[in-house]
Design a protein around this motif. Structure first.
Motif, PDB file in Angstrom:
ATOM      1  N   SER A  26      28.062   9.725 -39.594  1.00  0.00           N
ATOM      2  CA  SER A  26      27.168  10.513 -39.962  1.00  0.00           C
ATOM      3  C   SER A  26      26.353  11.397 -38.979  1.00  0.00           C
ATOM      4  O   SER A  26      25.684  12.373 -38.981  1.00  0.00           O
ATOM      5  CB  SER A  26      25.934   9.951 -40.904  1.00  0.00           C
ATOM      6  OG  SER A  26      25.147   9.028 -39.998  1.00  0.00           O
ATOM      7  N   CYS A  68      38.298   8.948 -41.419  1.00  0.00           N
ATOM      8  CA  CYS A  68      37.473  10.166 -42.031  1.00  0.00           C
ATOM      9  C   CYS A  68      38.473  11.109 -42.254  1.00  0.00           C
ATOM     10  O   CYS A  68      39.779  10.808 -42.002  1.00  0.00           O
ATOM     11  CB  CYS A  68      36.715  10.486 -40.903  1.00  0.00           C
ATOM     12  SG  CYS A  68      35.131   9.819 -40.717  1.00  0.00           S
ATOM     13  N   TYR A 123      35.380  21.099 -44.388  1.00  0.00           N
ATOM     14  CA  TYR A 123      34.599  19.939 -44.821  1.00  0.00           C
ATOM     15  C   TYR A 123      34.978  18.660 -43.784  1.00  0.00           C
ATOM     16  O   TYR A 123      36.187  18.591 -43.566  1.00  0.00           O
ATOM     17  CB  TYR A 123      34.541  19.516 -46.216  1.00  0.00           C
ATOM     18  CG  TYR A 123      34.288  20.361 -47.365  1.00  0.00           C
ATOM     19  CD1 TYR A 123      33.221  20.638 -47.536  1.00  0.00           C
ATOM     20  CD2 TYR A 123      35.185  21.400 -47.358  1.00  0.00           C
ATOM     21  CE1 TYR A 123      32.594  21.611 -48.482  1.00  0.00           C
ATOM     22  CE2 TYR A 123      34.980  22.463 -48.446  1.00  0.00           C
ATOM     23  CZ  TYR A 123      33.539  22.585 -48.982  1.00  0.00           C
ATOM     24  OH  TYR A 123      33.319  23.362 -49.629  1.00  0.00           O
ATOM     25  N   VAL A 125      34.731  14.684 -44.060  1.00  0.00           N
ATOM     26  CA  VAL A 125      34.385  13.651 -45.074  1.00  0.00           C
ATOM     27  C   VAL A 125      34.290  12.388 -44.541  1.00  0.00           C
ATOM     28  O   VAL A 125      35.380  12.070 -43.669  1.00  0.00           O
ATOM     29  CB  VAL A 125      35.414  13.850 -46.177  1.00  0.00           C
ATOM     30  CG1 VAL A 125      35.293  12.711 -47.491  1.00  0.00           C
ATOM     31  CG2 VAL A 125      35.531  15.419 -46.884  1.00  0.00           C
ATOM     32  N   SER A 126      33.424  11.499 -45.043  1.00  0.00           N
ATOM     33  CA  SER A 126      33.182  10.155 -44.380  1.00  0.00           C
ATOM     34  C   SER A 126      34.404   9.422 -44.891  1.00  0.00           C
ATOM     35  O   SER A 126      35.374   9.859 -45.739  1.00  0.00           O
ATOM     36  CB  SER A 126      32.098   9.591 -44.950  1.00  0.00           C
ATOM     37  OG  SER A 126      31.846   8.267 -44.483  1.00  0.00           O
ATOM     38  N   ASP A 128      34.716   6.914 -46.576  1.00  0.00           N
ATOM     39  CA  ASP A 128      34.729   6.313 -48.006  1.00  0.00           C
ATOM     40  C   ASP A 128      35.458   7.487 -48.862  1.00  0.00           C
ATOM     41  O   ASP A 128      35.782   7.085 -50.026  1.00  0.00           O
ATOM     42  CB  ASP A 128      33.210   6.421 -48.663  1.00  0.00           C
ATOM     43  CG  ASP A 128      32.401   7.546 -48.573  1.00  0.00           C
ATOM     44  OD1 ASP A 128      33.071   8.581 -48.281  1.00  0.00           O
ATOM     45  OD2 ASP A 128      31.175   7.371 -48.866  1.00  0.00           O
ATOM     46  N   ARG A 130      34.424  10.223 -50.350  1.00  0.00           N
ATOM     47  CA  ARG A 130      33.583  11.038 -51.251  1.00  0.00           C
ATOM     48  C   ARG A 130      32.434  11.717 -50.379  1.00  0.00           C
ATOM     49  O   ARG A 130      32.091  12.860 -50.966  1.00  0.00           O
ATOM     50  CB  ARG A 130      33.038  10.084 -52.216  1.00  0.00           C
ATOM     51  CG  ARG A 130      33.895   9.303 -53.022  1.00  0.00           C
ATOM     52  CD  ARG A 130      33.419   8.322 -54.062  1.00  0.00           C
ATOM     53  NE  ARG A 130      32.376   7.255 -53.506  1.00  0.00           N
ATOM     54  CZ  ARG A 130      32.835   6.133 -52.994  1.00  0.00           C
ATOM     55  NH1 ARG A 130      33.997   5.801 -53.013  1.00  0.00           N
ATOM     56  NH2 ARG A 130      32.057   5.261 -52.527  1.00  0.00           N
ATOM     57  N   THR A 131      31.833  11.192 -49.449  1.00  0.00           N
ATOM     58  CA  THR A 131      30.713  11.731 -48.955  1.00  0.00           C
ATOM     59  C   THR A 131      31.001  12.660 -47.815  1.00  0.00           C
ATOM     60  O   THR A 131      31.756  12.541 -46.792  1.00  0.00           O
ATOM     61  CB  THR A 131      29.869  10.453 -47.802  1.00  0.00           C
ATOM     62  OG1 THR A 131      29.754   9.308 -48.941  1.00  0.00           O
ATOM     63  CG2 THR A 131      28.399  11.034 -47.646  1.00  0.00           C
ATOM     64  N   ILE A 133      30.232  14.665 -44.640  1.00  0.00           N
ATOM     65  CA  ILE A 133      29.241  14.795 -43.756  1.00  0.00           C
ATOM     66  C   ILE A 133      28.926  16.192 -43.233  1.00  0.00           C
ATOM     67  O   ILE A 133      27.574  16.024 -42.837  1.00  0.00           O
ATOM     68  CB  ILE A 133      30.083  13.889 -42.288  1.00  0.00           C
ATOM     69  CG1 ILE A 133      30.411  12.508 -42.815  1.00  0.00           C
ATOM     70  CG2 ILE A 133      29.116  13.827 -41.058  1.00  0.00           C
ATOM     71  CD1 ILE A 133      31.449  12.032 -41.689  1.00  0.00           C
TER      72      ILE A 133
END
Lengths: 330, 381
Positions: A26, A68, A123, A125-126, A128, A130-131, A133
């Protein structure tokens, strides 16, 4: 609770907030994106010119970002996976990494599965999947040879708020190197210095108060308890335990007194004398004092304290002591 | 003949006589005073002799461009000066200090740690005064650290925050450290009554080896987690202490507190002295720094003593009262300020040995000044 348990507790308390606040993905941002290269733009490992994405670590620790994703499609967040097994997918504090938007991920670790063009949004993205960052939109009117970047608010590159088109700086610091230093900012925010003083004094006191608390908890409190227990045991052993307990007086036997006196070292006085004389006397005088103290105090003048001068008989001299003659294998 | 004459003229231009200014002579005179005081009065001789001689070296008038001056890139003196400029001499000195410091006085009475924090008020008092005098915040922070009474810390912080003022700050810090008995004694007498000075403190308990080993590890973890910017100083200080107390690294500890610290002290003293070249040192700013440095020592001593008096108000058990004379030892001039406590205490009560009690706040002051330096660095660096 014994000493080791207390130590584990202390370390646990210390480490737990650190674990909670550990640097993670993050802390990464998309620092700069270039969509359309010109003839002088940076080339990738294959000598091609194309769009690129710069990822930047804003934290003070290393961040591993393998696993990621990068994508240009919010409906497909797992579009371009950053491989996990590449050692190069860790980013040091305030370091950046370029990803070439070649549209061919099999070109290497730092190549994306999509290309860039004005109007697109990138984008990060983390792991996971889904998230999101961070995301950065490329302006529709961004000319070729220009990039869009987040500009650092401070000279250290810790916070980034402004997004603006600029001349591309792949892999380099995004910001005005002549921006106001911390000192200048402090001069503006706190011209008389009271805020910094209050904060700093609080931190110094807190740091040392925490130190005091831990050592009080770890050592001083148990030591006092041991001392009281020991005195109580001796009192009972001397046969006057019941009597004194009835009266509620803390009677200490002669034996206990002797032990307590021994535990509060006579060496302290010796240390004080030796250190006070440190400025005034020569080596011969030290030797004389040490001998006198040794004869006077005997075994109570110990070697544990740095400031106590003692003469301790040892089986080895400097010439034949194995500890002095051999070096441990490094 | 004419050629010989020209050569002689050229040689003359290279000599110190041709390039000498009154400022050079003034600085050389100050250097000689430092050496004299160090030898005759034995005031911090290990520091004042190298600094004094360094001042003489740095102020020999010379023709610029020969690549021999301390500020000329690549010269021998410049290379040695990098340890000061880049800030890697002070942590090495802290390694040695850690290896020679016995923290048992502190471990046996942890409450004395807070006195070490109170005395750091000198740093922030001087910071406020320096700001009021028109210094920039970074310069004020570097000047304020003089109040920590810790030469290596002062050099470390000033090299980061105000390299131009480093010479004046370092010389000021070391000078006032040498003058600790002169500065602190009257303040201590002024702020305490005879009854307070006669307070006898309970004997500290004996500290086990296990406690001494755990202290540097836990102490480092706590302080470094709170102020990571103090890492170079705190890390080396506690590492040196662990070498000393672990019992299995005797050779390393002896090297750290012996040859290593001697070498670094020699080099730091000499190069700091040599950095005080007249054109950079003799200025109104330097005089102000000396004034502020004195102010910071006075504030630190005052706050330390008053803090102990304040604590005593909350201690009901008469036997556990703290003698306010150990409040001055919160500044980290180890062990000079603790010696002052002992001497002043014995003037009132000849049987009252305060030295070991004063060593507690004294070593806490070392930790406190390193923490304060870390805070200032994180805010202003």
């Amino acid at each position: 609770m014994n000493c080791y348990k207390r130590l584990i507790l202390v370390l646990g308390v210390l480490v737990s907030p650190a674990l909670l606040c550990a640097q993670n993905v993050s802390d990464l941002i998309i620092a700069e994106v270039m969509a359309q290269p010109d003839s002088v733009s940076v080339v990738d490992d294959y000598g091609r010119r194309g769009g690129w994405i710069e990822i930047y670590n804003t934290s003070m620790g290393t961040v591993k970002f393998g696993g990621c994703y990068l994508t240009d499609d919010p409906a497909e967040l797992r579009k371009s996976l950053i491989p996990k097994n590449d050692l190069a997918t860790s980013l040091g504090p305030r370091q950046s990494r370029l990803f070439y938007a070649s549209g061919r991920t099999h070109d290497g670790t730092f190549y994306t599965d999509f290309t860039l063009s004005p109007g697109k949004t990138v984008y990060l993205v983390s792991n996971d999947g889904r998230t999101v960052i961070d995301q950065l939109t490329i302006p529709e009117d961004l000319p070729a040879g220009k990039s869009v970047a987040r500009i650092a608010n401070d000279a250290k590159g810790l916070t980034f708020d402004t997004v603006s088109p600029c001349d591309p700086t792949p892999g380099a610091y995004n910001g005005d190197p002549t921006a106001a230093s911390k000192s200048d900012q402090m001069a503006e925010r706190d011209p008389h210095g009271w805020i910094l003083t209050l904060v700093s004094v609080s931190v110094v006191f807190s740091a040392l108060a925490i130190l005091w608390f831990f050592f009080w908890l770890l050592f001083e409190r148990p030591a006092k308890k041991r001392s009281l227990d020991s005195a109580r045991d001796d009192r009972f052993a001397a046969g006057d335990g019941k009597k004194s307990a009835r009266k509620g007086n803390p009677v200490i036997s002669t034996k206990a007194k002797g032990r307590m006196e021994k535990s509060t070292p006579d060496g302290e006085v010796a240390a004080a004398i030796a250190l006070a004389l440190d400025m005034e006397e020569s080596g011969d005088v030290y030797a004389a004092i040490a001998l006198a103290l040794h004869l006077e105090l005997g075994a109570t003048a110990h070697d544990a304290e740095s400031f106590v001068l003692t003469i301790r008989p040892t089986p080895h001299s400097a010439w034949n002591n194995p500890a002095d003659g051999f070096r441990r294998r490094p | 003949m004419e050629h010989i004459y020209e050569s002689l003229i050229q040689f003359w231009q290279y000599t110190g006589f041709a390039n000498c200014t009154w400022q050079n002579l003034a600085m050389i005179a100050i250097g000689i005073v430092f050496i004299t005081v160090a030898i005759l009065k034995e005031w911090e001789p290990l520091l004042l002799v190298p600094i004094g001689f360094g001042m003489i070296i740095g102020n020999i008038p010379m023709f610029p461009g020969l690549n021999i001056g301390i500020y000329e890139d690549g010269s021998v003196l410049n290379t040695l000066y990098q340890g000061v400029k880049q800030g890697w001499y002070p942590p090495l000195i802290f390694l040695g200090i850690g290896a020679m410091t016995d923290f048992s006085a502190l471990i046996s009475q942890p409450r004395l740690i807070l006195i070490g924090a109170a005395a750091q008020m000198g740093i922030f008092g001087a910071y406020l005064l320096a700001l009021a005098c028109g210094f920039a915040p970074a310069e004020a922070g570097a000047i304020g650290i003089i109040g920590g009474a810790d030469g290596p810390t002062a050099i470390f912080l000033s090299s980061k925050l105000a390299p131009d003022l480093m010479g004046a700050i370092a010389v000021s810090a070391y000078s006032y450290m040498a003058l600790v008995p002169v500065i602190q004694r009257p303040i201590m007498l002024l702020l305490t009554s005879k009854k307070e000075r006669a307070i006898e403190m309970p004997k500290p308990r004996q500290v086990s080896q296990k406690e001494k080993i755990i202290f540097p590890v836990v102490g480092f973890l706590i302080t470094a987690f709170i102020v990571p910017s103090g890492l170079p100083l705190l890390g080396m200080l506690f590492f040196g202490n662990l070498l000393k107390e672990s019992g299995v690294t005797r050779r390393l500890a002896e090297t750290a507190r012996g040859p290593l610290i001697d070498v670094v002290t020699t080099l730091i003293g000499l190069t700091v002295g040599a950095s005080t070249q007249a054109d950079k040192f003799l200025s109104g700013k330097s005089l102000m720094i000396f004034g502020l440095g004195l102010g910071s020592f006075i504030i630190a001593t005052t706050c330390g003593v008053l803090f102990v008096k304040g604590i005593n108000l909350f201690i009901r058990n008469k036997d556990r009262k703290i003698n306010p004379l150990i409040g001055n030892a919160g500044v980290s001039a180890v062990p000079d300020s603790a010696r002052v406590s002992e001497v002043v205490g014995r003037e009132t009560n000849p049987n009252n040995h305060l030295l070991m009690h004063a060593m507690g706040p004294n070593v806490a002051g070392v930790i406190g000044s390193a923490v304060a330096a870390g805070i200032l660095l994180s805010f202003l660096g």
